[in-house]
Motif scaffolding. Structure first.
Motif, PDB file in Angstrom:
ATOM      1  N   TYR A  28       2.250  -4.580  11.778  1.00 17.74           N
ATOM      2  CA  TYR A  28       0.795  -4.535  11.605  1.00 17.74           C
ATOM      3  C   TYR A  28       0.349  -3.227  10.952  1.00 17.74           C
ATOM      4  O   TYR A  28      -0.552  -3.217  10.105  1.00 17.74           O
ATOM      5  CB  TYR A  28       0.110  -4.699  12.960  1.00 17.74           C
ATOM      6  CG  TYR A  28      -1.396  -4.571  12.901  1.00 17.74           C
ATOM      7  CD1 TYR A  28      -2.182  -5.610  12.414  1.00 17.74           C
ATOM      8  CD2 TYR A  28      -2.025  -3.399  13.328  1.00 17.74           C
ATOM      9  CE1 TYR A  28      -3.560  -5.488  12.349  1.00 17.74           C
ATOM     10  CE2 TYR A  28      -3.402  -3.276  13.268  1.00 17.74           C
ATOM     11  CZ  TYR A  28      -4.162  -4.321  12.778  1.00 17.74           C
ATOM     12  OH  TYR A  28      -5.524  -4.195  12.709  1.00 17.74           O
ATOM     13  N   LEU A  29       0.990  -2.124  11.317  1.00 22.99           N
ATOM     14  CA  LEU A  29       0.553  -0.818  10.835  1.00 22.99           C
ATOM     15  C   LEU A  29       1.061  -0.487   9.434  1.00 22.99           C
ATOM     16  O   LEU A  29       0.372   0.197   8.671  1.00 22.99           O
ATOM     17  CB  LEU A  29       1.015   0.279  11.805  1.00 22.99           C
ATOM     18  CG  LEU A  29       0.365   0.301  13.189  1.00 22.99           C
ATOM     19  CD1 LEU A  29       1.005   1.374  14.056  1.00 22.99           C
ATOM     20  CD2 LEU A  29      -1.138   0.533  13.086  1.00 22.99           C
ATOM     21  N   PHE A  30       2.266  -0.975   9.091  1.00 18.58           N
ATOM     22  CA  PHE A  30       2.909  -0.485   7.876  1.00 18.58           C
ATOM     23  C   PHE A  30       3.049  -1.509   6.759  1.00 18.58           C
ATOM     24  O   PHE A  30       3.169  -1.124   5.601  1.00 18.58           O
ATOM     25  CB  PHE A  30       4.304   0.067   8.213  1.00 18.58           C
ATOM     26  CG  PHE A  30       4.279   1.233   9.151  1.00 18.58           C
ATOM     27  CD1 PHE A  30       3.520   2.351   8.871  1.00 18.58           C
ATOM     28  CD2 PHE A  30       5.005   1.208  10.327  1.00 18.58           C
ATOM     29  CE1 PHE A  30       3.490   3.430   9.734  1.00 18.58           C
ATOM     30  CE2 PHE A  30       4.985   2.278  11.201  1.00 18.58           C
ATOM     31  CZ  PHE A  30       4.221   3.396  10.905  1.00 18.58           C
ATOM     32  N   TYR A  31       3.065  -2.796   7.082  1.00 20.82           N
ATOM     33  CA  TYR A  31       3.331  -3.780   6.033  1.00 20.82           C
ATOM     34  C   TYR A  31       2.179  -3.817   5.030  1.00 20.82           C
ATOM     35  O   TYR A  31       1.043  -4.143   5.372  1.00 20.82           O
ATOM     36  CB  TYR A  31       3.538  -5.173   6.626  1.00 20.82           C
ATOM     37  CG  TYR A  31       3.940  -6.199   5.582  1.00 20.82           C
ATOM     38  CD1 TYR A  31       5.258  -6.302   5.157  1.00 20.82           C
ATOM     39  CD2 TYR A  31       2.993  -7.042   5.008  1.00 20.82           C
ATOM     40  CE1 TYR A  31       5.630  -7.228   4.197  1.00 20.82           C
ATOM     41  CE2 TYR A  31       3.358  -7.972   4.043  1.00 20.82           C
ATOM     42  CZ  TYR A  31       4.675  -8.058   3.644  1.00 20.82           C
ATOM     43  OH  TYR A  31       5.036  -8.967   2.689  1.00 20.82           O
ATOM     44  N   GLY A  32       2.487  -3.468   3.792  1.00 15.67           N
ATOM     45  CA  GLY A  32       1.490  -3.491   2.734  1.00 15.67           C
ATOM     46  C   GLY A  32       0.436  -2.411   2.849  1.00 15.67           C
ATOM     47  O   GLY A  32      -0.607  -2.492   2.194  1.00 15.67           O
ATOM     48  N   LYS A  33       0.692  -1.391   3.663  1.00 16.44           N
ATOM     49  CA  LYS A  33      -0.300  -0.331   3.869  1.00 16.44           C
ATOM     50  C   LYS A  33       0.343   1.025   3.619  1.00 16.44           C
ATOM     51  O   LYS A  33       1.536   1.220   3.846  1.00 16.44           O
ATOM     52  CB  LYS A  33      -0.864  -0.371   5.293  1.00 16.44           C
ATOM     53  CG  LYS A  33      -1.507  -1.693   5.689  1.00 16.44           C
ATOM     54  CD  LYS A  33      -2.021  -1.624   7.117  1.00 16.44           C
ATOM     55  CE  LYS A  33      -2.667  -2.937   7.544  1.00 16.44           C
ATOM     56  NZ  LYS A  33      -1.677  -3.995   7.758  1.00 16.44           N
ATOM     57  N   ALA A  34      -0.463   1.966   3.170  1.00 19.10           N
ATOM     58  CA  ALA A  34       0.011   3.331   2.980  1.00 19.10           C
ATOM     59  C   ALA A  34       0.007   4.062   4.317  1.00 19.10           C
ATOM     60  O   ALA A  34      -0.742   3.719   5.233  1.00 19.10           O
ATOM     61  CB  ALA A  34      -0.884   4.065   1.978  1.00 19.10           C
ATOM     62  N   SER A  38      -1.761   5.213  10.720  1.00 20.03           N
ATOM     63  CA  SER A  38      -0.759   4.286  11.247  1.00 20.03           C
ATOM     64  C   SER A  38       0.485   5.014  11.751  1.00 20.03           C
ATOM     65  O   SER A  38       1.090   4.595  12.748  1.00 20.03           O
ATOM     66  CB  SER A  38      -0.366   3.271  10.169  1.00 20.03           C
ATOM     67  OG  SER A  38       0.117   3.926   9.012  1.00 20.03           O
ATOM     68  N   SER A 199       0.037 -11.663   6.183  1.00 21.27           N
ATOM     69  CA  SER A 199      -1.405 -11.422   6.298  1.00 21.27           C
ATOM     70  C   SER A 199      -2.108 -12.519   7.088  1.00 21.27           C
ATOM     71  O   SER A 199      -3.226 -12.323   7.570  1.00 21.27           O
ATOM     72  CB  SER A 199      -2.027 -11.307   4.902  1.00 21.27           C
ATOM     73  OG  SER A 199      -1.881 -12.523   4.185  1.00 21.27           O
ATOM     74  N   VAL A 202      -2.674 -11.353  10.713  1.00 24.44           N
ATOM     75  CA  VAL A 202      -3.457 -10.129  10.922  1.00 24.44           C
ATOM     76  C   VAL A 202      -4.921 -10.487  11.110  1.00 24.44           C
ATOM     77  O   VAL A 202      -5.472 -11.261  10.357  1.00 24.44           O
ATOM     78  CB  VAL A 202      -3.289  -9.166   9.728  1.00 24.44           C
ATOM     79  CG1 VAL A 202      -4.143  -7.927   9.945  1.00 24.44           C
ATOM     80  CG2 VAL A 202      -1.835  -8.787   9.565  1.00 24.44           C
TER      81      VAL A 202
END
Length: 202
Positions: A28-34, A38, A199, A202
């Motif tokens: 949830y924190l890292f997939y597809g996110k900078a 997180s 996604s 989420v």
């Protein structure tokens, strides 16, 4: 003896559930996110799992000889917070390596799972052994726990069927991953749709 085995299995159950929760949290924190807030949140999650597990086994103590180990919490938390406070690529890379290193060192010192002093070269060797050897050694623990859980709740016939089903799933998963990888590389639309699946949760 049975009570001790029951306590061990109970601890493994909570560790398994906690590890699953950490896995979901990391996705949830890292997939597809900078990296940002997180990263410290994930570190706090690791600390929560570690302290809960160590507390259940009564392995944590507050003593003067462990003062250095407890003080390592300060640089770990501060370095984790830099991902949220600063945006420097070089420092992020260095901190990304430093935080896990310090976390492993701290857990080894707190649980007294070391023979060498923390400032000696031998301690680094023990850390590598912990990270590499014990990770491989305990990879099968969740599967052994699942087998024990199924065996205790099924008769022999149903247990045999369940084992065959799980074995089939275990054999087919690597093949499925290879096929999905090939399809993703061959078809851009399919790869785009596959990337959208996480996604949905989420």
């Amino acid at each position: 003896m049975e009570a001790q085995q029951l306590q061990i299995h109970r601890g493994l159950r909570w560790l398994w559930l906690g590890s699953m929760a950490i896995g979901v949290l990391s996705d949830y924190l890292f997939y597809g996110k900078a990296f940002g807030i997180s990263y410290p949140l994930f570190v706090f999650g690791l600390y929560a799992l570690f302290f809960l597990q160590a507390k259940q086994q009564s392995q944590l103590t507050f003593s003067r000889d462990q003062l250095f180990a407890w003080l390592l919490t300060v640089p770990i938390v501060l370095l984790a917070l830099t991902f949220f406070l600063y945006d420097n690529t070089l420092f992020r890379l260095l901190n990304f390596l430093a935080v896990p290193f310090l976390f492993v060192a701290q857990t080894m010192l707190l649980l007294k799972r070391h023979r060498q002093s923390w400032y000696s070269l031998g301690f680094a060797g023990e850390m590598m052994k912990t990270v590499l050897l014990y990770t491989l050694k305990y990879t099968m623990v969740p599967f052994a726990f699942l087998r024990h859980w199924l065996k205790s709740r099924m008769d022999r016939r149903k247990y045999g069927i369940a084992v065959k089903i799980l074995a089939g799933i275990g054999i087919s998963l690597p093949i499925l991953l290879v096929v999905l990888t090939l399809l993703t590389q061959a078809d851009g639309v399919f790869g785009h749709l596959l990337a959208k699946i996480p996604s949905l949760f989420v």
